[in-house]
Design a protein around this motif. Structure first.
Motif, mmCIF file in Angstrom:
data_model
loop_
_atom_site.group_PDB
_atom_site.id
_atom_site.type_symbol
_atom_site.label_atom_id
_atom_site.label_comp_id
_atom_site.label_asym_id
_atom_site.label_seq_id
_atom_site.Cartn_x
_atom_site.Cartn_y
_atom_site.Cartn_z
ATOM 1 N N ARG A 199 -2.955 8.425 -7.793
ATOM 2 C CA ARG A 199 -4.297 8.219 -7.233
ATOM 3 C C ARG A 199 -5.365 8.441 -8.290
ATOM 4 N NH1 ARG A 199 -7.312 11.684 -2.419
ATOM 5 N NH2 ARG A 199 -9.375 10.760 -2.756
ATOM 6 N N LEU A 200 -5.168 9.479 -9.113
ATOM 7 C CA LEU A 200 -6.150 9.759 -10.161
ATOM 8 C C LEU A 200 -6.254 8.585 -11.136
ATOM 9 C CD1 LEU A 200 -8.117 11.665 -11.524
ATOM 10 C CD2 LEU A 200 -6.196 12.797 -12.640
ATOM 11 N N CYS A 214 -7.354 3.700 -2.319
ATOM 12 C CA CYS A 214 -6.050 3.109 -2.031
ATOM 13 C C CYS A 214 -5.214 3.032 -3.296
ATOM 14 C CB CYS A 214 -6.210 1.707 -1.451
ATOM 15 S SG CYS A 214 -7.062 1.669 0.134
ATOM 16 N N VAL A 215 -3.942 3.387 -3.174
ATOM 17 C CA VAL A 215 -2.994 3.213 -4.275
ATOM 18 C C VAL A 215 -1.980 2.165 -3.831
ATOM 19 C CG1 VAL A 215 -1.239 4.288 -5.726
ATOM 20 C CG2 VAL A 215 -3.279 5.587 -5.058
ATOM 21 N N LEU A 255 0.841 -1.199 0.000
ATOM 22 C CA LEU A 255 0.000 0.000 0.000
ATOM 23 C C LEU A 255 0.876 1.249 0.000
ATOM 24 C CD1 LEU A 255 -2.888 1.162 0.228
ATOM 25 C CD2 LEU A 255 -2.643 1.027 2.715
ATOM 26 N N MET A 256 0.689 2.110 -1.003
ATOM 27 C CA MET A 256 1.442 3.374 -1.096
ATOM 28 C C MET A 256 0.727 4.508 -0.366
ATOM 29 S SD MET A 256 4.177 2.802 -2.851
ATOM 30 C CE MET A 256 4.660 4.437 -3.311
ATOM 31 N N SER A 257 -0.582 4.589 -0.529
ATOM 32 C CA SER A 257 -1.332 5.649 0.143
ATOM 33 C C SER A 257 -2.786 5.219 0.289
ATOM 34 C CB SER A 257 -1.256 6.970 -0.625
ATOM 35 O OG SER A 257 -2.025 6.911 -1.807
ATOM 36 N N VAL A 258 -3.418 5.790 1.312
ATOM 37 C CA VAL A 258 -4.836 5.551 1.520
ATOM 38 C C VAL A 258 -5.495 6.870 1.871
ATOM 39 C CG1 VAL A 258 -4.393 4.895 3.931
ATOM 40 C CG2 VAL A 258 -6.576 4.303 2.865
ATOM 41 N N VAL A 282 -1.435 -8.260 -5.093
ATOM 42 C CA VAL A 282 -2.163 -7.987 -3.865
ATOM 43 C C VAL A 282 -3.042 -6.752 -3.997
ATOM 44 C CG1 VAL A 282 -0.227 -6.693 -2.887
ATOM 45 C CG2 VAL A 282 -1.938 -7.681 -1.377
ATOM 46 N N GLY A 283 -2.584 -5.744 -4.697
ATOM 47 C CA GLY A 283 -3.371 -4.528 -4.853
ATOM 48 C C GLY A 283 -4.654 -4.774 -5.610
#
Length: 892
Positions: free
Chosen positions: A366-367, A343-344, A291-294, A325-326
């Protein structure tokens, strides 16, 4: 070493003889016949001597061709030298013309032929690229011998019918702050961010503990208890919070975005000690899930938030066991209907083509992810999908804030279209522009425009580069959509931006709003008039058809502000001369200006601020042209000059403006009187009006207007009122100066004392009052005594500066009385001076000695001689004063 040019005197027998050479000089060159010319590059100062006038004209010129007798025989040319004006030929000839103004015999020579220069004015600029006053105009159909490149009268007549539009003030782009996380927090920011630290720590615990149990187990419920409330507390009024994992070789960082204006490092939120404990654990949790960002929205329901914790805690989807997994976790969240969390993951990351600021890169990632997820909302209507797109982009744009970041996002979003097959590049750009906050749209477009210019430079070096071509086309397309939104929403301050897009051929003339069309046409006319100014003069002086003069006057009125803004004062001056000449010759029909209005008034009415700015910016070389222009437009110039005097921050500009105003006579007097008679005016405007009135006042009525101002509340107004009354030789100036000796302001008391010296010889009554006050003993109060001492010094200094007296012996006796007191009698002032304890006494004695040297006779000489013998600090001054006194007495 500066070498002075050689002087060459040219003595003309008649004005007609000089006129022949002057017609050559107007071009900046002249041929002088002589058998012994100096070599080329020699600099000469021409000194022109004319009959029946003591005036001399001077002009510096350089020899550019020299033909002596031998060369003339070989080349079959006339002997002589061809001279060229040194520096700017136009400026040099204008300087010569300025000198010629003082010679009445040359007035006819400076007539119509001097209205315009023979060639285009240097620096006027090339003609503007074709625009239109409606449809694209045909090329001008000029008469034979005229300048065919100038705009046609047909086009000008059409353009001047446009409704007048004013130029808006440009907005400055806000400064762009560094892209890094915020480190230093204010107390208010620490209070705002504190609940965030508590939530992050609780979130870390929940993700680690709940993973030990099944979702329905009580242990899992206990681990998540209270976490949703902690989320809502930390969000407050913020619509969402983003937690990002930034991994470097040195360490893991957790960054919080969405709460404060800038990202915040979690270490600054929870403190270094707690961060050492929790950051590695949270980084481990996020790393396990790739997970990079949430980003979590405030609107998320409690059950969805708990479901997210369950999904993120499930060890079955850990990174070590699943390659994608993503993808798996994204699908799981959507299957549960959890859409208020974005989530990215590592497998969502797309490769960008350049190094971007971290915040921009994460926004693009994210976009791309969120747009990719949109097709999974099966069954949703097109309007719902569009609304979701807009909401997603607004959420992503919100934390970027700064124009340069927004620019980086919009011009790089084409990369998203390469990875998200369900959206087109143009659609992404258009939706992003629709989502831009209005206040950021124009500043961001400035940065986008700079990118267009950068790509243009690259393209010039490599015109066939396909990447640059595609990027260039994309940036132009983005700017076009930005412009469309600017026009639709009528954003203030966008005029120059839209004009620039027209110049770059991003927009057509028809796509511009009417106000910008007006400005574009005005700019085109300004460039055309500057480039073909003589041709426009000929059109005005010899109009080809009815209506031409009226159209040209309207054209000139529009272009003059442009000339003044750019410092092209000479162009505005040429126009003013042409209009004045045309009016004198009768070529301007009555309707050319407003009915009953002077043509020059029509040109410059309402342009006072433009004239003010031009006057302020004028260098010495331009100042003469500016002053002549102001002379031509008459009373209108007073308002412009007055604004310079009152508003300019440049002292030399204020001084020059006041000097010019002082020569304006009645119009300047009317302006000064209007200020003085208005009690609501600011004090400094009243002061300026008094300074001006000194040079333009007429009779006793103006003195009467000034007299009440000696009682004004502001000391600088009182001071100028006194100065003005003295300058105007008001009969009450003497009495008012005596009264001002008691003014509470020390500067005015000094001025009053000096004024009495200027007004000498004073009346016997005034002198009696002064001498009586001079003999008054100082009060007992120390502060009042010191003031009395200063006042006495001021008065004695004034007496010492007077050139004549009624009963001068009385004055000398009064000053000597004070001097004798200082010399030892009545508790010796001099003894106190030797103790160096009373600086005011020392100053007084110095003034006494100086005054006795200036006006004293034999009694004063005796006192000064005794003072010279002592070893006090005053002995040298006394010796100097004694020498002056003796020299004056010896001279008679």
């Amino acid at each position: 070493v500066v070498v002075e040019p050689t002087a060459l005197k040219l003595r003309y027998r008649s004005i007609d003889q000089f006129a022949g050479h002057y017609r050559q000089l107007r071009s900046g060159r002249v041929f002088i016949p002589t058998e012994l010319p100096p070599p080329a590059e020699t600099v000469l100062r021409l000194v022109i001597l004319l009959p029946d006038t003591p005036h001399r004209l001077t002009l510096e010129m350089r020899v550019i061709e020299s033909v002596d007798r031998k060369a003339a025989e070989q080349r079959k040319k006339a002997c002589g030298m061809l001279l060229e004006a040194v520096g700017d030929p136009l400026a040099a000839i204008e300087d010569l013309r300025w000198q010629m103004r003082s010679i009445p015999a040359l007035n006819d020579l400076m007539g119509e032929a001097q209205v315009f220069p023979p060639d285009p004015v240097p620096g006027g600029g090339p003609p503007a690229k074709p625009g239109s006053a409606g449809p694209e105009p045909p090329r001008p159909q000029a008469a034979p011998g005229t300048d065919k490149a100038a705009l046609s009268m047909e086009w000008i007549r059409s353009a001047v019918t446009q409704a007048e539009a004013a130029r808006e003030e440009e907005r400055e782009a806000p400064p762009v702050q560094a892209a890094g996380a915020k480190k230093d927090l204010s107390p208010a920011e620490r209070g705002r961010i504190k609940p965030v630290g508590e939530f992050v720590m609780d979130l870390t615990k929940a993700m680690m503990r709940s993973g030990y149990y099944a979702a329905e187990h009580p242990g899992s419920h206990n681990a998540k208890q209270g976490l949703y409330d902690a989320l809502q507390r930390c969000l407050g009024e913020s619509p969402e919070i983003t937690i990002s994992h930034q991994q470097t070789r040195e360490k893991d960082e957790i960054l919080i975005t969405g709460i404060l204006d800038e990202p915040v490092n979690v270490r600054a939120v929870v403190g270094a000690g707690m961060a050492e404990l929790f950051v590695p654990k949270l980084a481990e949790c996020m790393n396990r899930k790739a997970l990079m960002s949430v980003a979590i929205k405030k609107s998320i329901p409690p059950d969805h938030f708990e479901g997210f914790i369950d999904v993120m805690s499930d060890p079955k989807a850990d990174r070590g066991e699943n390659a994608k997994v993503g993808t798996l976790l994204t699908r799981t969240l959507l299957e549960r209907g959890i859409t208020a969390i974005s989530c990215v993951f590592m497998d969502d990351i797309i490769v960008l083509e350049k190094n971007l600021p971290w915040r921009v890169e994460m926004a693009i990632q994210r976009l791309a992810k969120d747009l990719k997820v949109l097709p999974m909302f099966k069954g949703e209507s097109d309007d719902t999908i569009k609304r979701l797109k807009l909401q997603i982009i607004q959420d992503i744009l919100r934390p970027l804030k700064h124009p340069e970041f927004l620019k980086d996002l919009i011009i790089n979003c084409y990369v998203i279209a390469q990875h998200v097959k369900t959206v087109k590049e143009e659609d992404i750009e258009k939706v992003i522009i629709e989502a831009f906050p209005l206040e950021a749209l124009l500043p961001t477009s400035t940065f986008i425009f700079a990118e267009l210019n950068r790509l243009k430079e690259i393209s010039a070096a490599d015109p066939e580069n396909p990447f640059v071509k595609r990027r260039f086309a994309g940036v132009k397309r983005i700017l076009k959509w930005v412009a469309s939104r600017v026009v639709v929403t009528d954003i203030r301050g966008a005029q120059r931006f839209l004009e620039a897009l027209y110049e770059q051929e991003v927009l057509t003339f028809e796509e511009l709003p009417p106000a910008v069309q007006y400005l574009v046409n005005t700019e085109r006319m300004a460039k055309d008039v500057a480039a073909h100014i003589r041709h426009y003069g000929e059109r005005l002086l010899r109009p080809a058809s009815p209506g031409d003069a009226s159209a040209l006057l309207k054209c000139f009125r529009r272009v003059i502000p442009s000339f003044l803004e750019r410092g092209q004062v000479q162009n505005a001056l040429w126009i003013a001369r042409a209009v004045k000449t045309a009016a004198a010759k009768g070529t301007l029909v009555p309707k050319a200006a407003a009915p009953g209005q002077d043509p020059l008034t029509f040109l410059f009415d309402g342009r006072a601020d433009d004239l003010r700015v031009a006057f302020e910016r004028s260098e010495e070389a331009q100042r003469r042209a500016m002053e002549e222009l102001l002379d031509l437009i008459g009373p209108l110039s007073v308002e412009a000059l007055w604004r310079v005097v009152c508003d300019s921050q440049l002292r030399h500009a204020r001084k020059a403006a006041m000097a010019v105003l002082s020569g304006k006579g009645a119009p300047a007097r009317e302006r000064a009187i209007s200020i003085l008679e208005d009690p609501t005016q600011k004090w400094y405007l009243t002061r300026n009006a008094l300074i001006l009135l000194r040079d333009v006042a007429v009779g006793a009525a103006d003195i009467a207007r000034v007299r009440p101002l000696v009682n004004h509340a502001h000391p600088r107004v009182r001071n100028e009122a006194l100065n003005t009354l003295i300058a105007l030789k008001a009969h009450e100036a003497e009495a008012l100066s005596v009264k001002a000796l008691d003014d509470p302001d020390e500067k005015i008391r000094w001025r009053a004392a000096n004024a009495l010296a200027e007004l000498s010889p004073l009346s016997a009554e005034t002198m009696d009052r002064l001498l009586t006050r001079l003999r008054t003993e100082p009060p007992a109060d120390k502060a009042l005594a010191e003031r009395h001492m200063r006042w006495t010094a001021q008065l004695i200094q004034a007496l010492g500066g007077m050139k004549s007296f009624h009963e001068p012996q009385r004055v000398e006796a009064a000053i000597l009385e004070i001097a004798e007191k200082a010399a030892g009698r009545r508790k010796s002032l001099l003894q106190r001076l030797r103790k160096a304890e009373e600086p005011d006494d020392s100053a007084l004695l110095g003034v006494v000695i100086s005054a006795l040297g200036a006006i004293g006779t034999q009694p004063a000489a005796a006192f000064l001689a005794r003072t010279c013998e002592g070893k006090t600090a005053q002995a040298p001054a006394a010796r100097k004063a004694l020498d002056l006194l003796q020299a004056r007495l010896a001279a008679g």
